[in-house]
Design an enzyme around this catalytic site. Structure first.
Site, PDB file in Angstrom:
ATOM      1  N   ASP A  74       0.846  -1.196   0.000  1.00 47.97           N
ATOM      2  CA  ASP A  74       0.000   0.000   0.000  1.00 47.97           C
ATOM      3  C   ASP A  74       0.884   1.249   0.000  1.00 47.97           C
ATOM      4  O   ASP A  74       2.098   1.167   0.190  1.00 47.97           O
ATOM      5  CB  ASP A  74      -0.885  -0.040   1.262  1.00 47.97           C
ATOM      6  CG  ASP A  74      -1.930   1.058   1.259  1.00 47.97           C
ATOM      7  OD1 ASP A  74      -2.275   1.548   0.175  1.00 47.97           O
ATOM      8  OD2 ASP A  74      -2.392   1.440   2.359  1.00 47.97           O
ATOM      9  N   GLU A 119       2.482   4.925  -4.131  1.00 53.38           N
ATOM     10  CA  GLU A 119       2.439   5.844  -5.291  1.00 53.38           C
ATOM     11  C   GLU A 119       3.774   6.563  -5.483  1.00 53.38           C
ATOM     12  O   GLU A 119       4.116   6.803  -6.663  1.00 53.38           O
ATOM     13  CB  GLU A 119       1.300   6.857  -5.106  1.00 53.38           C
ATOM     14  CG  GLU A 119      -0.084   6.243  -5.177  1.00 53.38           C
ATOM     15  CD  GLU A 119      -0.414   5.363  -3.964  1.00 53.38           C
ATOM     16  OE1 GLU A 119       0.050   5.690  -2.855  1.00 53.38           O
ATOM     17  OE2 GLU A 119      -1.130   4.373  -4.138  1.00 53.38           O
ATOM     18  N   ASP A 175      -9.005   3.454  -1.952  1.00 54.01           N
ATOM     19  CA  ASP A 175      -9.983   3.897  -0.941  1.00 54.01           C
ATOM     20  C   ASP A 175     -11.283   4.394  -1.554  1.00 54.01           C
ATOM     21  O   ASP A 175     -11.502   5.598  -1.724  1.00 54.01           O
ATOM     22  CB  ASP A 175      -9.361   4.992  -0.074  1.00 54.01           C
ATOM     23  CG  ASP A 175      -8.180   4.447   0.700  1.00 54.01           C
ATOM     24  OD1 ASP A 175      -8.003   3.215   0.728  1.00 54.01           O
ATOM     25  OD2 ASP A 175      -7.436   5.248   1.288  1.00 54.01           O
TER      26      ASP A 175
HETATM   27  C1  GLC Z   1      -4.691   3.350   2.912  1.00 51.86           C
HETATM   28  C2  GLC Z   1      -5.199   2.117   2.185  1.00 51.86           C
HETATM   29  C3  GLC Z   1      -6.216   1.412   3.035  1.00 51.86           C
HETATM   30  C4  GLC Z   1      -5.595   1.060   4.382  1.00 51.86           C
HETATM   31  C5  GLC Z   1      -5.059   2.312   5.062  1.00 51.86           C
HETATM   32  C6  GLC Z   1      -4.288   1.998   6.342  1.00 51.86           C
HETATM   33  O1  GLC Z   1      -5.697   4.278   3.040  1.00 51.86           O
HETATM   34  O2  GLC Z   1      -5.704   2.433   0.926  1.00 51.86           O
HETATM   35  O3  GLC Z   1      -6.690   0.269   2.408  1.00 51.86           O
HETATM   36  O4  GLC Z   1      -6.526   0.447   5.189  1.00 51.86           O
HETATM   37  O5  GLC Z   1      -4.177   3.004   4.185  1.00 51.86           O
HETATM   38  O6  GLC Z   1      -3.224   1.165   6.093  1.00 51.86           O
END
Ligand code: GLC
Length: 767
Positions: free
Chosen positions: A410, A413, A484
């Site tokens: 995650d 980017e 998200d």
């Molecule tokens: C980001 C991710 C989400 C995750 C959060 C905390 O917002 O897109 O899926 O739960 O970070 O790690």
């Protein structure tokens, strides 16, 4: 005007004074269907590099070349290019019809506003992005008016992208993802799109990692364009007789999604965060208690010690390893999140090792670059270096040794909390230093590659990686989710075109957060969401901190019953989904398909946003609006079996379908044979030894001998669902057919016999 041409068997090189500096334009026949059009700067020893394409096809196509004083003509066996002195290119098909043609750019992107007017716009909160005008190269092509546009990964909006413009710049923006203008960029950059009009289909892949722009008839109804802000112009014209063939050709360049482990197709439960071992154990118990199949639980950032990657909190997760072993007894695997940002803290092994080996990105002056992410002050691994990728890959051992079965990448980017990373941050690579500006869009791709290779080397299983950010070609390493979303109906609707366009962009193993990530879901929304996504390859319910709990039993009995019904439906068809994964790994053709992919010449389906096909046999037309229990469904021509009632329906028309909250309209193409599992709690191998073959004759009869279309057959793939032994032949292929003269109707032939664990039973049902 200067116009110098050189040509060889499969390439034409042109110099003309339109090109900047000493650059030349190269046109290469990669195959007879794939033409690469790219500039080469006049730099000695210049070698282009692609992050997306690892192996060029082995048989380059060849050109037949002729010229006159206006143009040069280069023809392969499939297409003919007319290259004019102005460098505009017209491309014709074998029949001599014009497929695609460049035009002089005459688009007027925005009103010509004064600085004062722009300031006023910004003061009222409007968007005034003037960067659109600063392109290094821009290609503008003619629109005939009949085109539809597909692809570009998981951009916002609808299936057809015509009339919109988009930006490739991997972006983490948690506001609700809506259509333009705010969300021209999302987390992923997949600069590939398909142009389709009656009897004509082609794709364009713009292989440039800098910020790029796509305008599909938005600023000018007569043209579409794509433009790069830096680097070289490097694009591929990809021809095909069909949408499927274009995807096959595109994925022959950028790679295909490999076969996954079987369990990864099961149900995944996630939440930001399940933050203690006890909570996770209770969660696993609830799945048993409520009789809902489950294969994976995801650990979000709170399993770590102070958000330090490749650590775990000793207080809340005293032994990750015993937790994973305990869950495995119930057939449930753990997947854990890993972010790229490494906490800048002396004494923390990841930070110390990275500092000692110069593994982190730096400023132009060579100072380590810092920004903030979840752990606070953080530094960023230079995944551009193969040594760094190797190092990161080895760290997966920490998770593997703790029984973690998959890694969820995650914030890659990369996201940052103290403003964006400046363009000039340096990421050292193997042969050169890359600027952030050049590699921003491939940072997530390289992190996924590091993770995949680490998991492969250390676990010897087919790696399960999920990523939020990626680039073209990431399908070789990772599955994707759309980031998200929110618990809003607009995002349930968006899920369908997003998954379909991801599939058409080479990324078939995808999913959205079921129920919605941000804000509070409702029983009705969650019910419709699990129905709409019941064939989603990545089948995960995930929700954010501070939102209401989203596990299916936290609502009411009827929501729980609906949820269970559709999770079970998903499990029933997993043998079919796995067969489609096998097909994907060989052809790149996605499991979830827009109707237009199977019915290209049917005008009614070209912009169909609210129905999809699973393979070519199952049509899903979910309800995606609140308070609705009747919807119109378009059924393409042929006979369709209403999965809910068994009724046969003639297609080629719209029908009105009654779909109360517990019903998702699902139709099976008449004549289909589908492999299914009986009711199973998860995909543990012991549960997957029995197969039920369902036959859906076009005309209903309990007795297959009474059915008219019973000559069809179905090929089914079976292997151990875990490792790479299938690559050395350890798999079986079954051919199933129904014959009127046989009792029970089913004929089973083992056409390939390489895997010894055969099914214990194969039974048949005529539906
Ligand atoms: C980001 C991710 C989400 C995750 C959060 C905390 O917002 O897109 O899926 O739960 O970070 O790690």
């Amino acid at each position: 005007m200067k116009f110098k041409v050189k040509h060889q068997n499969s390439s034409v090189t042109i110099k003309n004074d339109k090109l900047p500096g000493n650059s030349s334009l190269h046109i290469d026949a990669i195959t007879d269907n794939i033409i690469r059009i790219h500039t080469v700067p006049g730099i000695e020893d210049y070698k282009s590099h692609s992050f997306a394409i690892e192996n060029m096809p082995e048989t380059p196509g060849s050109f037949n070349i002729s010229s006159n004083k206006h143009a040069i003509t280069a023809a392969t066996n499939c297409v003919t290019l007319k290259i004019k002195k102005s460098l505009q290119i017209d491309i014709y098909n074998k029949k001599g019809s014009l497929v695609c043609s460049d035009i002089e750019d005459n688009t007027n992107i925005a009103d010509n506003l004064s600085e004062e007017e722009i300031t006023q716009l910004i003061q009222e909160g409007h968007i005034a992005d003037t960067s659109d005008m600063q392109f290094k190269y821009k290609i503008t092509k003619k629109l005939t008016g009949n085109e539809v546009f597909y692809g570009l990964g998981d951009k916002t909006g609808f299936l057809d992208k015509k009339g919109y413009n988009y930006i490739m710049w991997n972006s983490d923006n948690p506001d609700p993802h809506v259509e333009n203008p705010t969300f021209r960029a999302l987390y992923k950059s997949v600069p590939f799109f398909i142009v389709h009009r009656p009897n004509c289909t082609y794709g364009i892949f713009l292989d440039n990692t800098y910020k790029s722009y796509f305008d599909f008839g938005c600023s000018d109804a007569g043209s579409y364009s794509f433009a790069v802000t830096d680097g070289e112009l490097d694009y591929y014209f990809i021809y095909g007789q069909s949408i499927k063939e274009v995807i096959r050709n595109y994925t022959s360049l950028t790679g295909r999604s490999p076969l996954p482990q079987l369990w990864t197709l099961g149900y995944h439960q996630s939440r930001w965060s399940y933050s203690s071992a006890n909570e996770v154990t209770e969660l696993a118990d609830s799945f048993k208690k409520y009789n809902i199949p489950c294969d994976a639980i995801h650990l979000d950032i709170d399993y770590m010690d102070k958000y330090k990657v490749f650590t775990s909190s000793s207080g809340r997760f005293p032994s990750l390893n015993s937790l994973s072993n305990k869950l495995l007894q119930d057939g449930i695997k753990l997947v854990s999140i890993i972010d790229p940002g490494v906490k800048a803290e002396d004494g923390y092994y990841m930070y110390d090792e990275g500092i000692n080996n110069n593994y982190f990105a730096t400023t132009e002056d060579g100072e380590i670059y810092h920004n903030a992410v979840w752990p606070g002050d953080s530094v960023f691994p230079a995944f551009t270096s193969s040594q760094v990728r190797q190092w990161w890959g080895e760290k997966t051992n920490f998770l593997i040794n703790n029984g973690i079965a998959g890694i969820w990448n995650d914030m890659n980017e990369p996201a940052s909390f103290n403003g964006p990373l400046p363009d000039n941050i340096i990421f050292p690579g193997d042969n050169k230093n890359y600027t952030h500006k050049e590699i921003h869009n491939v940072y997530g791709h390289l992190m996924a590659e590091a993770t995949y290779n680490g998991l492969k080397e250390n676990s010897h299983k087919r790696p399960f990686v999920i990523t939020r950010a990626c680039y073209s070609g990431s399908q070789k390493y990772t599955t994707v989710w759309t980031g998200d979303n929110q618990s809003i109906w607009a995002h349930l609707k968006l899920a369908i075109p997003q998954m379909l366009n991801l599939g058409m962009s080479g990324l078939p193993f995808c999913g959205v957060d079921i129920g919605g990530f941000g804000s509070n879901t409702t029983p009705e929304l969650l019910s419709r969401w699990i129905e709409a996504c019941c064939f989603s390859p990545l089948f995960r319910n995930h929700s954010a901190k501070m939102t209401r709990r989203q596990e299916p039993w936290t609502f009411n009995k009827s929501t729980l019953d609906i949820y269970r019904k559709y999770v079970k439906l998903h499990y029933k068809f997993i043998p079919y989904l796995y067969d489609l994964c096998y097909e994907e790994s060989l052809t790149g053709i996605p499991m979830l398909r827009p109707l237009v992919m199977e019915y290209e010449n049917d005008k009614n389906v070209q912009t169909c946003n609210d129905e999809y096909l699973v393979g070519n046999s199952i049509l899903v037309a979910p309800v995606t609006s609140p308070g609705v229990s009747v919807r119109s469904v378009y059924l393409p021509k042929g006979i369709w079996v209403d999965y809910n009632s068994g009724k046969r329906i003639k297609g080629g028309r719209y029908i009105l379908y009654h779909a109360p909250l517990d019903v998702c309209p699902i139709f099976i193409k008449g004549g289909s044979i589908l492999p299914t599992y009986p009711d199973i709690p998860n995909l543990d191998m012991k549960n997957t030894r029995r197969l039920v073959i369902e036959f859906y004759p076009s005309e209903y009869s309990q007795d297959p001998s009474q059915c008219t279309n019973n000559s069809c057959y179905y090929m089914h793939y079976q292997d151990n669902g875990t490792d790479f032994k299938y690559q050395t032949g350890e798999y079986n292929l079954y051919k199933f057919s129904f014959s009127p003269n046989r009792p029970g109707g089913l004929k089973t032939e083992l056409t390939r016999n390489g895997y010894k664990e055969k099914y214990k039973s194969i039974s048949a049902v005529t539906r």
